[in-house]
Scaffold this motif. Sequence first.
Motif, PDB file in Angstrom:
ATOM      1  N   ALA A  42       5.853  -0.218   3.535  1.00 32.38           N
ATOM      2  CA  ALA A  42       6.561   0.662   4.774  1.00 32.38           C
ATOM      3  C   ALA A  42       5.404   0.302   6.071  1.00 32.38           C
ATOM      4  CB  ALA A  42       6.310   2.194   4.550  1.00 32.38           C
ATOM      5  N   PHE A  43       4.627  -0.753   5.748  1.00 35.69           N
ATOM      6  CA  PHE A  43       3.671  -1.027   6.935  1.00 35.69           C
ATOM      7  C   PHE A  43       3.749  -2.574   6.786  1.00 35.69           C
ATOM      8  CE2 PHE A  43       1.435   0.609   3.402  1.00 35.69           C
ATOM      9  CZ  PHE A  43       0.975  -0.338   3.059  1.00 35.69           C
ATOM     10  N   GLN A  84      -1.749  -0.491  11.083  1.00 34.57           N
ATOM     11  CA  GLN A  84      -0.789   0.546  10.802  1.00 34.57           C
ATOM     12  C   GLN A  84      -1.622   1.701   9.719  1.00 34.57           C
ATOM     13  OE1 GLN A  84       2.657  -1.776   9.808  1.00 34.57           O
ATOM     14  NE2 GLN A  84       3.823  -0.597  11.318  1.00 34.57           N
ATOM     15  N   THR A 122      -3.367   6.755   7.719  1.00 33.07           N
ATOM     16  CA  THR A 122      -2.771   5.870   8.798  1.00 33.07           C
ATOM     17  C   THR A 122      -3.831   5.909   9.825  1.00 33.07           C
ATOM     18  OG1 THR A 122      -2.280   8.056   9.947  1.00 33.07           O
ATOM     19  CG2 THR A 122      -0.445   7.043   8.365  1.00 33.07           C
ATOM     20  N   LEU A 128      -2.186   9.311   3.410  1.00 32.36           N
ATOM     21  CA  LEU A 128      -1.156   8.845   2.739  1.00 32.36           C
ATOM     22  C   LEU A 128      -1.341   8.973   1.111  1.00 32.36           C
ATOM     23  CD1 LEU A 128      -0.027   5.859   5.054  1.00 32.36           C
ATOM     24  CD2 LEU A 128       0.785   8.077   4.826  1.00 32.36           C
ATOM     25  N   VAL A 176       4.541   4.082  -1.080  1.00 31.97           N
ATOM     26  CA  VAL A 176       4.507   4.874   0.186  1.00 31.97           C
ATOM     27  C   VAL A 176       5.542   4.569   1.092  1.00 31.97           C
ATOM     28  CG1 VAL A 176       3.089   4.947   2.456  1.00 31.97           C
ATOM     29  CG2 VAL A 176       1.866   5.130   0.118  1.00 31.97           C
ATOM     30  N   LYS A 177       6.438   5.370   1.288  1.00 27.10           N
ATOM     31  CA  LYS A 177       7.734   5.040   1.830  1.00 27.10           C
ATOM     32  C   LYS A 177       7.611   5.439   3.464  1.00 27.10           C
ATOM     33  CE  LYS A 177       9.596   3.545  -1.976  1.00 27.10           C
ATOM     34  NZ  LYS A 177       9.571   2.270  -2.185  1.00 27.10           N
ATOM     35  N   SER A 178       6.936   6.213   3.957  1.00 22.39           N
ATOM     36  CA  SER A 178       6.881   6.338   5.402  1.00 22.39           C
ATOM     37  C   SER A 178       5.617   6.806   5.720  1.00 22.39           C
ATOM     38  CB  SER A 178       7.895   7.473   5.733  1.00 22.39           C
ATOM     39  OG  SER A 178       7.246   8.760   4.991  1.00 22.39           O
ATOM     40  N   LEU A 179       5.453   6.369   7.013  1.00 25.40           N
ATOM     41  CA  LEU A 179       3.866   6.626   7.731  1.00 25.40           C
ATOM     42  C   LEU A 179       4.089   7.832   8.455  1.00 25.40           C
ATOM     43  CD1 LEU A 179       3.152   3.124   8.936  1.00 25.40           C
ATOM     44  CD2 LEU A 179       2.618   3.938   6.619  1.00 25.40           C
TER      45      LEU A 179
END
Length: 179
Positions: A42-43, A84, A122, A128, A176-179
């Motif tokens: 995701a990054f 990120q 992050t 995360l 990890v799918k989103s920050l």
Amino acid sequence: MNTTIHLDPLPRRRVLRGLASGLAALGLAGCGFALRKAPTFAFQTIRLQGNEGTAVARELREALQANGLQVLTTATAAPTQPAQVVFTVVTDQRERAVVGQTAAGQVRELQLRTRFVFRLRTATEKTLIDETELLLERDISFTETAVLSKDAEEAMLYRDMQGDIVQQVLRRLAAVKSL
């Protein structure tokens, strides 16, 4: 005049073998089996910090770069934009413990351990992945008559554990799918 025609059973076997292979492939496809693919993250940029000079951290850095991520360390020049996510290596240690001895007190069996503790945040300090410990253990027999070969086996087992840890970390990072 009797004429008997014998058919060669070899082509029939090939056809049956082909049908069996096709059915097996269909069965595997139907059960959801698929080869493991390269992880997606995701990054795009990640900063490694903490114990980044250890063998596991170096192999992890190479694996992340091989998967298309930009990896920043204290040795790299400061980029125009911050990373990120920040991956912190808290602990990376190898342990060797005696778990078996002969009646005379000589070492008979050792246990090799690799302990790796990390966390992922992050750039704005949002957690995360909480501090996570990966502990791998391998048992190895020991004889004093084969010290050199046992040293080589020990080094091989440590490299194997190191690769296992890197693969586990990559799977956790990909989760990890989103920050």
